[in-house]
Design a protein around this motif. Structure first.
Motif, mmCIF file in Angstrom:
data_model
loop_
_atom_site.group_PDB
_atom_site.id
_atom_site.type_symbol
_atom_site.label_atom_id
_atom_site.label_comp_id
_atom_site.label_asym_id
_atom_site.label_seq_id
_atom_site.Cartn_x
_atom_site.Cartn_y
_atom_site.Cartn_z
ATOM 1 N N GLN A 184 -35.954 44.132 -3.115
ATOM 2 C CA GLN A 184 -36.391 43.091 -2.193
ATOM 3 C C GLN A 184 -35.918 41.702 -2.611
ATOM 4 O OE1 GLN A 184 -40.628 44.025 -2.664
ATOM 5 N NE2 GLN A 184 -40.687 44.718 -0.529
ATOM 6 N N ARG A 185 -35.360 41.580 -3.800
ATOM 7 C CA ARG A 185 -35.012 40.265 -4.339
ATOM 8 C C ARG A 185 -33.609 39.837 -3.909
ATOM 9 N NH1 ARG A 185 -36.240 41.491 -10.500
ATOM 10 N NH2 ARG A 185 -35.106 39.538 -10.801
ATOM 11 N N THR A 240 -30.033 20.607 -3.428
ATOM 12 C CA THR A 240 -29.751 22.006 -3.120
ATOM 13 C C THR A 240 -30.453 22.867 -4.158
ATOM 14 O OG1 THR A 240 -27.577 21.389 -2.267
ATOM 15 C CG2 THR A 240 -27.949 23.720 -2.704
ATOM 16 N N LEU A 241 -31.340 23.729 -3.693
ATOM 17 C CA LEU A 241 -32.115 24.585 -4.584
ATOM 18 C C LEU A 241 -31.565 26.008 -4.543
ATOM 19 C CD1 LEU A 241 -35.757 23.515 -3.564
ATOM 20 C CD2 LEU A 241 -34.123 22.316 -5.026
ATOM 21 N N LEU A 242 -31.454 26.601 -5.700
ATOM 22 C CA LEU A 242 -31.079 28.013 -5.799
ATOM 23 C C LEU A 242 -32.353 28.804 -5.994
ATOM 24 C CD1 LEU A 242 -28.748 30.071 -5.932
ATOM 25 C CD2 LEU A 242 -28.740 29.769 -8.414
ATOM 26 N N LEU A 243 -32.689 29.640 -5.005
ATOM 27 C CA LEU A 243 -33.959 30.350 -4.995
ATOM 28 C C LEU A 243 -33.753 31.839 -5.195
ATOM 29 C CD1 LEU A 243 -35.566 28.745 -1.794
ATOM 30 C CD2 LEU A 243 -35.625 27.860 -4.142
ATOM 31 N N GLU A 244 -34.759 32.476 -5.798
ATOM 32 C CA GLU A 244 -34.853 33.922 -5.807
ATOM 33 C C GLU A 244 -36.080 34.281 -4.989
ATOM 34 O OE1 GLU A 244 -34.265 37.653 -8.872
ATOM 35 O OE2 GLU A 244 -35.130 35.793 -9.643
ATOM 36 N N THR A 245 -35.861 35.032 -3.909
ATOM 37 C CA THR A 245 -36.938 35.269 -2.963
ATOM 38 C C THR A 245 -36.694 36.568 -2.219
ATOM 39 O OG1 THR A 245 -38.143 34.296 -1.096
ATOM 40 C CG2 THR A 245 -35.777 33.895 -1.192
ATOM 41 N N SER A 246 -37.490 36.825 -1.203
ATOM 42 C CA SER A 246 -37.343 38.052 -0.424
ATOM 43 C C SER A 246 -36.347 37.851 0.703
ATOM 44 C CB SER A 246 -38.693 38.478 0.160
ATOM 45 O OG SER A 246 -39.114 37.541 1.144
ATOM 46 N N GLN A 247 -35.930 38.950 1.318
ATOM 47 C CA GLN A 247 -34.966 38.894 2.400
ATOM 48 C C GLN A 247 -35.564 38.216 3.630
ATOM 49 O OE1 GLN A 247 -33.356 42.719 3.345
ATOM 50 N NE2 GLN A 247 -31.424 41.889 4.086
ATOM 51 N N GLN A 248 -36.882 38.272 3.773
ATOM 52 C CA GLN A 248 -37.524 37.681 4.944
ATOM 53 C C GLN A 248 -37.519 36.150 4.907
ATOM 54 O OE1 GLN A 248 -38.916 40.340 3.232
ATOM 55 N NE2 GLN A 248 -38.121 41.725 4.829
ATOM 56 N N PHE A 249 -37.237 35.566 3.736
ATOM 57 C CA PHE A 249 -37.266 34.111 3.607
ATOM 58 C C PHE A 249 -36.281 33.459 4.583
ATOM 59 C CE2 PHE A 249 -35.813 30.083 1.936
ATOM 60 C CZ PHE A 249 -36.976 29.458 1.511
#
Length: 469
Positions: A184-185, A240-249
């Motif tokens: 999911q990540r 600019t932020l580099l995020l680790e999140t779910s696909q729904q983001f």
């Protein structure tokens, strides 16, 4: 392409050898290339014994070794030196990413060089913090320890590259704190808009992770990295932020005013290394089941695919996403079967046999050479599977006219159909590397012709030794 960037080489020096190696490796087993499976199906239709998964290795391994020797010794002088289409990362957005050597990490006790951190493609290691000590001049022989905090500088893909190294995890609030499973990540880049509610406040004060269900890995400002702890950084418009999140983001915030841009990084899901031993065991079990005759190739492969899902090596959704049916290829193969059947029933194959074999007759070996060359010519002009299907009835007819075993001719068709090196059209991998490597038809001919000669000589020498006339 990553190795080419890492070694400061043109991708054209590596991609065509990669394609040729894929072709040669595929000839070593029955399931290595679809051509082998197609020919095996034709063999079974004729009532002949089916091939085992490693039967063709008697010829495939010598062909692989001979072709590899040619590539290593000769092809380097024939390969072009052209700029790759891939852009250089020096001009891209730069991030500061911190990773932690996790407890029980396989990297602990290994040097920087052995851990593969010395020559990353999209970034470089700047310093290591160990307890209260900071090592800024990190040499390749420095040994890693559990709990080491590693600081990297690079482009967005650097975070994805680091995620794929077993034993590293995000140091500050990675997605593991969000309760997301590996599949999911995803990595996502966002640009803060003037309407972002946390402008002028630190990351910790905004409660970003709780509010957006996303962990900030790094911050880039005006294309340059923002050093220091992420939680203490004061956010500004345009960051600019580099995020680790779910696909729904992406779906949820793509059109929200909090962000001016939401851009997911492709193929950024980190691998789940915990399931790797299970996946390897399933693969070995699949091969052994076929080798020992416990199941056919299709049955073993289908059972292994089911086990991969049942044992959670891959999710159902991801397996569905990765399964693609190439309809044009299936249509070509299906049409080739029909054409091959038509050639046999109409007498066209018999007529070609009469033209190939003179009235005085030929020795079986010379007939084998002709069948091999005929298949090799066809495979350079049409697909490898179509060439095999078209020449197969001719090969059977030649063997019947000479009164010898058809097996040497069948194996010759199998190998000649796969030995497509002189054009980008004969084999899919040749076409795949044409654009990224900047190759022309002339490049394929210049390198592929001597490669075809090497493979032909080895194949025609070994085939009669294994399958006698």
């Amino acid at each position: 392409q990553e190795w080419a960037q890492r070694l400061r080489l043109s991708a054209s020096k590596l991609l065509l050898p990669l394609s040729y190696a894929a072709i040669l490796g595929g000839t070593c087993t029955l399931i290595g290339t679809s051509t082998n499976l197609v020919v095996d199906g034709l063999v079974q239709e004729k009532g002949l014994p089916a091939f085992g998964i490693f039967d063709v290795a008697w010829v495939g391994v010598p062909v692989l070794l001979g072709g590899a020797a040619f590539m290593l010794l000769i092809s380097r002088f024939l390969l072009p030196n052209r700029a790759s289409m891939a852009s250089q990362w020096e001009d891209a957005r730069e991030y500061h990413v911190e990773m932690l050597v996790a407890k029980g990490s396989p990297l602990a006790g290994r040097t920087i060089q052995d851990a593969g951190l010395r020559n990353l493609t999209y970034g470089f290691l700047t310093d290591i913090q160990r307890d209260e000590r900071l090592f800024t001049a990190v040499g390749p022989e420095m040994t890693l320890q559990e709990g080491d905090l590693l600081a990297f500088v690079g482009v967005p893909e650097c975070a994805r590259e680091l995620q794929r190294i077993n034993g590293l995890q995000a140091a500050h609030g990675g997605a593991h704190k969000l309760g997301l499973n590996n599949h999911q990540r995803h990595l996502v880049e966002v640009v803060l808009s003037p309407e972002f509610p946390g402008i002028g406040r630190s990351v910790k004060e905004t409660g970003f992770r709780t509010r957006y269900q996303a962990a900030i890995l790094s911050i880039s400002r005006n294309g340059k990295r923002v050093p220091g702890k992420v939680g203490e950084q004061c956010l500004k418009v345009g960051d600019t932020l580099l995020l680790e999140t779910s696909q729904q983001f992406v779906e949820q915030y793509q059109y929200r005013r909090d962000f001016m841009l939401v851009s997911p990084l492709k193929d950024s899901t980190p691998p789940d290394f915990r399931r790797a031993p299970v996946a390897v065991a399933v693969l070995v079990a699949m091969v052994m089941a076929n080798v020992l005759g416990l199941a056919s190739t299709l049955e073993a492969a289908m059972f292994a695919a089911g086990l991969m899902i049942a044992l959670r090596c891959v999710t159902v959704n991801r397996s569905r996403m990765n399964v693609s049916v190439n309809l044009p290829v299936l249509v070509v193969i299906g049409a080739s079967f029909a054409l091959g059947k038509a050639m046999e029933s109409s007498g066209a194959a018999a007529w070609i046999v009469e033209q190939v074999i003179p009235e005085g007759g030929l020795s079986p070996f010379m007939a084998l050479v002709i069948i091999y060359l005929l298949t090799a010519v066809f495979t350079e002009m049409i697909t490898n599977n179509a060439a095999a299907v078209l020449v197969f009835p001719i090969a059977i007819g030649v063997a019947e006219q000479l009164g010898v075993s058809p097996m040497p001719f069948i194996v010759a068709v199998m190998f000649a159909a796969s030995a497509s090196f002189m054009t980008p059209l004969g084999y899919q991998t040749n076409l795949m590397v044409m654009g990224p490597g900047g190759y022309t038809f002339r490049d394929y001919l210049k390198i592929g012709f001597p490669m075809s000669v090497v493979v032909a000589v080895i194949s025609l020498t070994v085939i009669p030794m294994v399958w006698g006339f």
